[in-house]
Design an enzyme around this catalytic site. Structure first.
Site, mmCIF file in Angstrom:
data_model
loop_
_atom_site.group_PDB
_atom_site.id
_atom_site.type_symbol
_atom_site.label_atom_id
_atom_site.label_comp_id
_atom_site.label_asym_id
_atom_site.label_seq_id
_atom_site.Cartn_x
_atom_site.Cartn_y
_atom_site.Cartn_z
ATOM 1 N N ASP A 85 -10.767 10.458 -12.394
ATOM 2 C CA ASP A 85 -11.047 10.300 -10.972
ATOM 3 C C ASP A 85 -12.003 11.379 -10.451
ATOM 4 O O ASP A 85 -12.976 11.071 -9.773
ATOM 5 C CB ASP A 85 -9.744 10.313 -10.154
ATOM 6 N N SER A 86 -11.716 12.637 -10.771
ATOM 7 C CA SER A 86 -12.603 13.680 -10.245
ATOM 8 C C SER A 86 -13.966 13.601 -10.942
ATOM 9 O O SER A 86 -14.995 13.901 -10.334
ATOM 10 C CB SER A 86 -11.989 15.070 -10.377
ATOM 11 N N LYS A 142 -7.880 1.898 -10.369
ATOM 12 C CA LYS A 142 -8.267 2.704 -11.530
ATOM 13 C C LYS A 142 -9.305 1.998 -12.412
ATOM 14 O O LYS A 142 -10.257 2.621 -12.868
ATOM 15 C CB LYS A 142 -7.006 3.001 -12.374
ATOM 16 N N GLY A 180 7.888 -10.525 -0.581
ATOM 17 C CA GLY A 180 8.640 -9.388 -0.054
ATOM 18 C C GLY A 180 10.120 -9.629 -0.231
ATOM 19 O O GLY A 180 10.539 -10.767 -0.464
ATOM 20 N N CYS A 221 5.375 -16.724 -1.745
ATOM 21 C CA CYS A 221 6.797 -16.411 -1.731
ATOM 22 C C CYS A 221 7.273 -16.100 -0.306
ATOM 23 O O CYS A 221 7.240 -16.969 0.541
ATOM 24 C CB CYS A 221 7.039 -15.253 -2.705
ATOM 25 N N TYR A 222 7.644 -14.860 0.010
ATOM 26 C CA TYR A 222 8.055 -14.544 1.387
ATOM 27 C C TYR A 222 6.953 -14.937 2.375
ATOM 28 O O TYR A 222 7.231 -15.441 3.468
ATOM 29 C CB TYR A 222 8.380 -13.051 1.503
ATOM 30 N N HIS A 246 4.521 -16.660 -8.028
ATOM 31 C CA HIS A 246 3.558 -15.548 -7.958
ATOM 32 C C HIS A 246 2.324 -15.817 -8.831
ATOM 33 O O HIS A 246 2.385 -15.611 -10.036
ATOM 34 C CB HIS A 246 4.234 -14.251 -8.401
ATOM 35 N N GLU A 279 -0.251 -14.061 -9.014
ATOM 36 C CA GLU A 279 -0.928 -12.805 -9.371
ATOM 37 C C GLU A 279 -0.411 -12.174 -10.665
ATOM 38 O O GLU A 279 -1.038 -11.287 -11.202
ATOM 39 C CB GLU A 279 -0.807 -11.798 -8.216
#
Ligand code: XMP
Length: 516
Positions: free
Chosen positions: A230-231, A371, A58, A85-86, A172, A174
């Site tokens: 998505d729909s 997604k 953060g 990190c933070y 990080h 990730e």
């Protein structure tokens, strides 16, 4: 039957731009991870019975007034905690260590060196590259902690209180720039928290189907099908759960790409046997847009027109209690954050904002999915790859790619040129690899040319192709010159109304991907 979401990881968000990425990486490992605001109620988190916690990075400084704090319950029950990190600095400060403001920010690639063997860094190289991004640094470790790895600038690049299963990473894990970061997250999730890999497309589908059946009972559901991923996946899931009690409405606004409306009808009505009502509203949309050139006005009119057409249709279909939406997890996270920064760059629209008399209960089966998870579910549900892997297409459609005043003729011109461009990129194997999104933009700019022996005076077409992972930033795709030459020649020769083709070489930022 909430099982696959229990026993995963709670990611506590302290405002890092990569918080979503932490959750995605863990889910890629087959473990459910959910993001919670740093001040979320403990009961909301406990409902998932997480096996461990990750505290995100953060922008704040731990001792700054108003800086987000660590909820005491995270430490109370003794489950494993990883601070990044933070998050690491918070953990340090909460456990009695000290954090100091650093004179210089450390940002970018760094090399860590392991000092002690640890479960967190197991099976990763003794020396390896990672991505640093921090201002403050740890000055003194809390009791029980030891250094697991260091860099030239950070004596405490990785730390751990092995007995209490508390760890911290200054970098990080990730992000892609920390190539062995996924292994570290896997070590934490499986080796330290003892999670099981039970989050898969098949498990998600079973769970979502059961949940829809419980929520909907014997009632009927209405869904606005746009043809987007998505729909489409929401529709396929709900159909699996309740069959013919799902009714879909597809509004053809006349602003779709070539062949798109026909594809939606073929796939959903013919191949999947859905109850699908198709409304051809092209004329209505074009009338509402007559004379409009300002992009935001176009978007607003299209949004309002859609609500109008959809509501009329919904009122005719009596006895429907539920409305389904293809809301996905990033929408949920972003709309929670949007309250904080309301500046509109481009207004997006969805089915939100229906008139009050249409008082539906919402069914949102993809609310917890990223997604890529939606796409995997779509594949597992047997949707064709032309739909599952469709490139993004804005709600306002070709209206915002046909600059200036709209007419049916200009839209048709754009559709033909766009189909040639996309078709050539697909044939060259460049769509989805090199290029994440590609489209044509028709400009209301005329220039002089020669066609045969005749002078021409026609409009200009811009080609846009971008490489991007997340659509937040993008670079223009370096398409081969010969391919661009072929596309340009075909468009000028085959599409009446265009005599000049240009290629957009603007990155995002400062440009946006769309032109309007
Ligand atoms: P920009 O132009 O903001 O686009 O760089 C980023 C991504 O979002 C898509 N986009 C939209 N998608 N409704 C949508 O559903 C919209 O109004 C809209 N506007 C832009 C764009 O195609 C790109 O992928």
């Amino acid at each position: 039957m909430d099982d696959i979401k229990r026993g995963g990881i709670a990611v506590i968000d302290y405002g890092s731009q990569t918080t979503q990425l932490i959750a995605r990486r863990i889910r890629e490992l087959g473990v459910y991870a959910e993001i919670f605001a740093h001040d979320a109620a403990p009961e909301a988190i406990e409902r998932r019975q997480p096996a461990g916690y990750i505290l995100s990075g953060g922008p704040s400084s731990v001792y700054a007034p108003g800086a987000p704090t660590l909820s005491p319950f995270v430490l109370e029950h003794g489950k494993p905690v990883l601070g990044i990190c933070y998050g690491m600095q918070l953990l340090t400060a909460a456990l009695g260590g000290t954090v100091a403001a650093s004179a210089s920010r450390e940002y970018g690639p760094a090399q860590i060196q392991q000092r002690a063997h640890s479960r967190l860094l197991a099976d990763t190289a003794a020396a390896q590259p990672v991505w640093m991004s921090h201002g403050d640094r740890i000055e003194e470790l809390p009791d029980g902690f030891q250094t697991l790895a260091y860099t030239a600038n950070s004596p405490y690049a990785a730390i751990g209180d092995v007995a209490r299963h508390r760890y911290g990473l200054q970098f990080h894990p990730e992000v892609g720039h920390s190539p062995q970061g996924s292994q570290m997250l896997g070590n934490f999730v499986f080796g330290i928290c003892g999670c099981q890999a039970k989050w898969s497309a098949a498990a998600f589908i079973d769970e979502a189907v059961a949940r829809i059946q419980t929520q909907v009972g014997d009632e009927r559901v209405l869904l606005a099908l746009s043809g987007g991923v998505d729909s489409a996946v929401a529709g396929a899931l709900i159909q699996r759960a309740i069959g013919k009690r799902l009714t879909c409405v597809f509004v053809d606004n006349g602003l779709l790409r070539q062949g798109e409306a026909a594809q939606v009808l073929r796939v959903f009505r013919k191949e999947r046997g859905m109850r699908l009502i198709a409304v051809n509203a092209a004329e209505e949309f074009l009338q509402a847009l007559a004379g409009i050139t300002e992009p935001e006005t176009k978007r607003k009119i299209i949004g309002a027109q859609f609500i109008d057409v959809f509501s009329r249709q919904a009122r005719q279909l009596r006895g429907l209690r539920f409305l389904a939406q293809g809301t996905i997890y990033p929408d949920v996270i972003e709309s929670a954050a949007a309250g904080k920064s309301a500046r509109t760059i481009k207004s997006h629209h969805n089915v939100g904002g229906l008139p009050e008399d249409l008082d539906f209960d919402l069914v949102e089966p993809l609310r917890d999915c990223f997604k890529d998870e939606v796409r995997r579910a779509g594949e597992a549900l047997g949707l064709p790859s032309s739909i599952v892997w469709r490139q993004p297409f804005p709600g306002p459609g070709l209206a915002i790619r046909c600059l200036g005043e709209l007419s049916w003729q200009r839209l048709e011109t754009l559709r033909r040129a766009d189909a040639i461009f996309t078709g050539e990129l697909v044939a060259a194997g460049l769509l989805r690899g090199e290029t994440a999104q590609c489209f044509a933009v028709l400009l209301p700019v005329r220039s002089v040319g020669v066609m045969g022996d005749k002078r021409s005076y026609e409009e200009t077409l811009a080609l846009r192709a971008v490489a991007t992972d997340d659509f937040m930033t993008a670079d223009w795709a370096r398409l081969p010159y010969d391919l661009l030459a072929k596309i340009s020649a075909r468009i000028v020769n085959e599409v009446a109304g265009i005599n000049r083709v240009v290629y957009d070489i603007t990155s995002k930022p400062p440009g946006t991907i769309e032109w309007e």
